[in-house]
Design an enzyme around this catalytic site. Sequence first.
Site, PDB file in Angstrom:
ATOM      1  N   GLU A  89       0.726  -1.118  -0.165  1.00 25.11           N
ATOM      2  CA  GLU A  89      -0.015   0.011   0.007  1.00 25.11           C
ATOM      3  C   GLU A  89       0.791   1.236  -0.008  1.00 25.11           C
ATOM      4  O   GLU A  89       1.858   1.217   0.524  1.00 25.11           O
ATOM      5  CB  GLU A  89      -0.857   0.028   1.243  1.00 25.11           C
ATOM      6  CG  GLU A  89      -1.731  -1.046   1.308  1.00 25.11           C
ATOM      7  CD  GLU A  89      -2.275  -1.084   2.924  1.00 25.11           C
ATOM      8  OE1 GLU A  89      -2.696  -0.118   3.419  1.00 25.11           O
ATOM      9  OE2 GLU A  89      -2.759  -2.109   3.401  1.00 25.11           O
ATOM     10  N   CYS A 330      -2.123   2.137   8.656  1.00 21.47           N
ATOM     11  CA  CYS A 330      -1.106   1.134   8.188  1.00 21.47           C
ATOM     12  C   CYS A 330      -1.580  -0.230   7.933  1.00 21.47           C
ATOM     13  O   CYS A 330      -1.790  -1.030   8.854  1.00 21.47           O
ATOM     14  CB  CYS A 330       0.207   1.015   9.015  1.00 21.47           C
ATOM     15  SG  CYS A 330       0.756   2.733   9.547  1.00 21.47           S
TER      16      CYS A 330
HETATM   17  N1  SAH Z   1       8.662   0.218  10.636  1.00 17.94           N
HETATM   18  C1  SAH Z   1       8.871   1.534  10.837  1.00 17.94           C
HETATM   19  C2  SAH Z   1       8.049   2.198   9.626  1.00 17.94           C
HETATM   20  C3  SAH Z   1       6.712   1.692   9.246  1.00 17.94           C
HETATM   21  S1  SAH Z   1       5.530   2.131  10.591  1.00 17.94           S
HETATM   22  C4  SAH Z   1       8.525   1.985  12.085  1.00 17.94           C
HETATM   23  O1  SAH Z   1       8.273   1.236  12.920  1.00 17.94           O
HETATM   24  O2  SAH Z   1       8.718   3.107  12.307  1.00 17.94           O
HETATM   25  C5  SAH Z   1       5.090   3.767  10.611  1.00 17.94           C
HETATM   26  C6  SAH Z   1       4.417   4.304  11.816  1.00 17.94           C
HETATM   27  O3  SAH Z   1       3.090   3.958  12.219  1.00 17.94           O
HETATM   28  C7  SAH Z   1       5.265   3.907  13.157  1.00 17.94           C
HETATM   29  O4  SAH Z   1       5.318   4.817  13.916  1.00 17.94           O
HETATM   30  C8  SAH Z   1       3.994   2.976  13.361  1.00 17.94           C
HETATM   31  O5  SAH Z   1       4.429   2.475  14.915  1.00 17.94           O
HETATM   32  C9  SAH Z   1       2.914   3.578  13.243  1.00 17.94           C
HETATM   33  N2  SAH Z   1       1.513   2.702  13.376  1.00 17.94           N
HETATM   34  C10 SAH Z   1       1.532   1.367  13.142  1.00 17.94           C
HETATM   35  N3  SAH Z   1       0.101   1.229  13.261  1.00 17.94           N
HETATM   36  C11 SAH Z   1      -0.745   2.336  13.796  1.00 17.94           C
HETATM   37  C12 SAH Z   1      -1.872   2.593  13.785  1.00 17.94           C
HETATM   38  N4  SAH Z   1      -2.814   1.532  14.091  1.00 17.94           N
HETATM   39  N5  SAH Z   1      -2.191   3.716  14.159  1.00 17.94           N
HETATM   40  C13 SAH Z   1      -1.355   5.096  14.214  1.00 17.94           C
HETATM   41  N6  SAH Z   1       0.141   4.685  13.803  1.00 17.94           N
HETATM   42  C14 SAH Z   1       0.447   3.486  13.686  1.00 17.94           C
END
Ligand code: SAH
Length: 340
Positions: A89, A330
Amino acid sequence: MESIYNKSFDELVEYFETIGQKKFKATQVFEWLYLKRVKSFDEMSNIKKDIIDVLKKDFVIEDICLDKVERDVEVNKYLFTLNDGNHIESVLMRHDYGTSICISSQVGCNMGCRFCESGRLKKVRNLTAGEMVEQILKVEEDINTRITHVVIMGIGEPFDNFDNFKRFVEIVNYQKGINIGSRHITVSTCGIIPKIREFSEFPYQVNLAISLHAPNNEIRDMLMPINKAYPLDKLMAEIRHYIKTTNRRVTFEYILLSGINDSEECANELCDLVRGLNCYINLIPYNETNNLGYKRSKKDTISKFYDIIKKRKINVTIRREFGSNISAACGQLRSKKEDL
Ligand code: SAH
């Protein structure tokens, strides 16, 4: 076959040398790909037929396929199918300062953060740099506008795909190509310490965001398994080193999860943790997903948390929300598609 979008300019130069051709062919091909945006080698009309045939034998151009778009006023969400049938995505966001895209870096993710929808699918494979580049090209084609900012915050852990991440930056930053300034690119990691060290030596001024989400090991261990391998004190020491070496500001992302990490104590502990660092804190209202059981913090809890940090004179913002009504959290679109 390899996608030609996977080649940096220098690699394409090298390629032409190995097939006994002049270097400037690389410039021509880059112009066709990134300025004129052609989709087939046959359209590269200033390149001789026999070279076109060699290119066709060695590379494909279109490699990922746009499967579905969900549209809203400020945000579009894209689902792509890769050439092996996997799905990823991207999210496009319109801001007053331009348009940004959030791209995926892997199919699935092995980091296993408890609150994250993407991690429900274990890593199947890394994306190639070309597959990351093509997310930008396909979205620009859809909106017929140039994207100004890139965040690598979609599905996957970019620092678990570090070489392809670096190559991606090299390709999109190339001036006679997509030409997105490195200061307009942000990479987000859950905190893989050895890669943060390597990143501090990476010669592009890409912004670093750290998914912190907890002010102490007790809570972070519970939310993010990576914290067992790279605990908070070591992570913070590495970030201090990064800031010292690069003289750049770091962003801390902090999702507010109701009853888990959103108390006043947590806010104060967070301030103690980052005190004196050149950083800012981005508070993220949790995007609830059906499957994981975490709840978003109440509005006034979020404001209280924000106020405490603000009072301590630490830079803080609450992330503007995009796309909660179009499954833009995400990994949600992929989960829906695959009925997971
Ligand atoms: N793996 C990397 C990048 C991808 S996640 C990382 O961990 O930074 C990108 C961001 O979205 C991260 O800060 C993650 O913790 C956050 N994230 C994941 N699921 C989420 C959700 N349901 N609501 C808000 N942020 C979320």
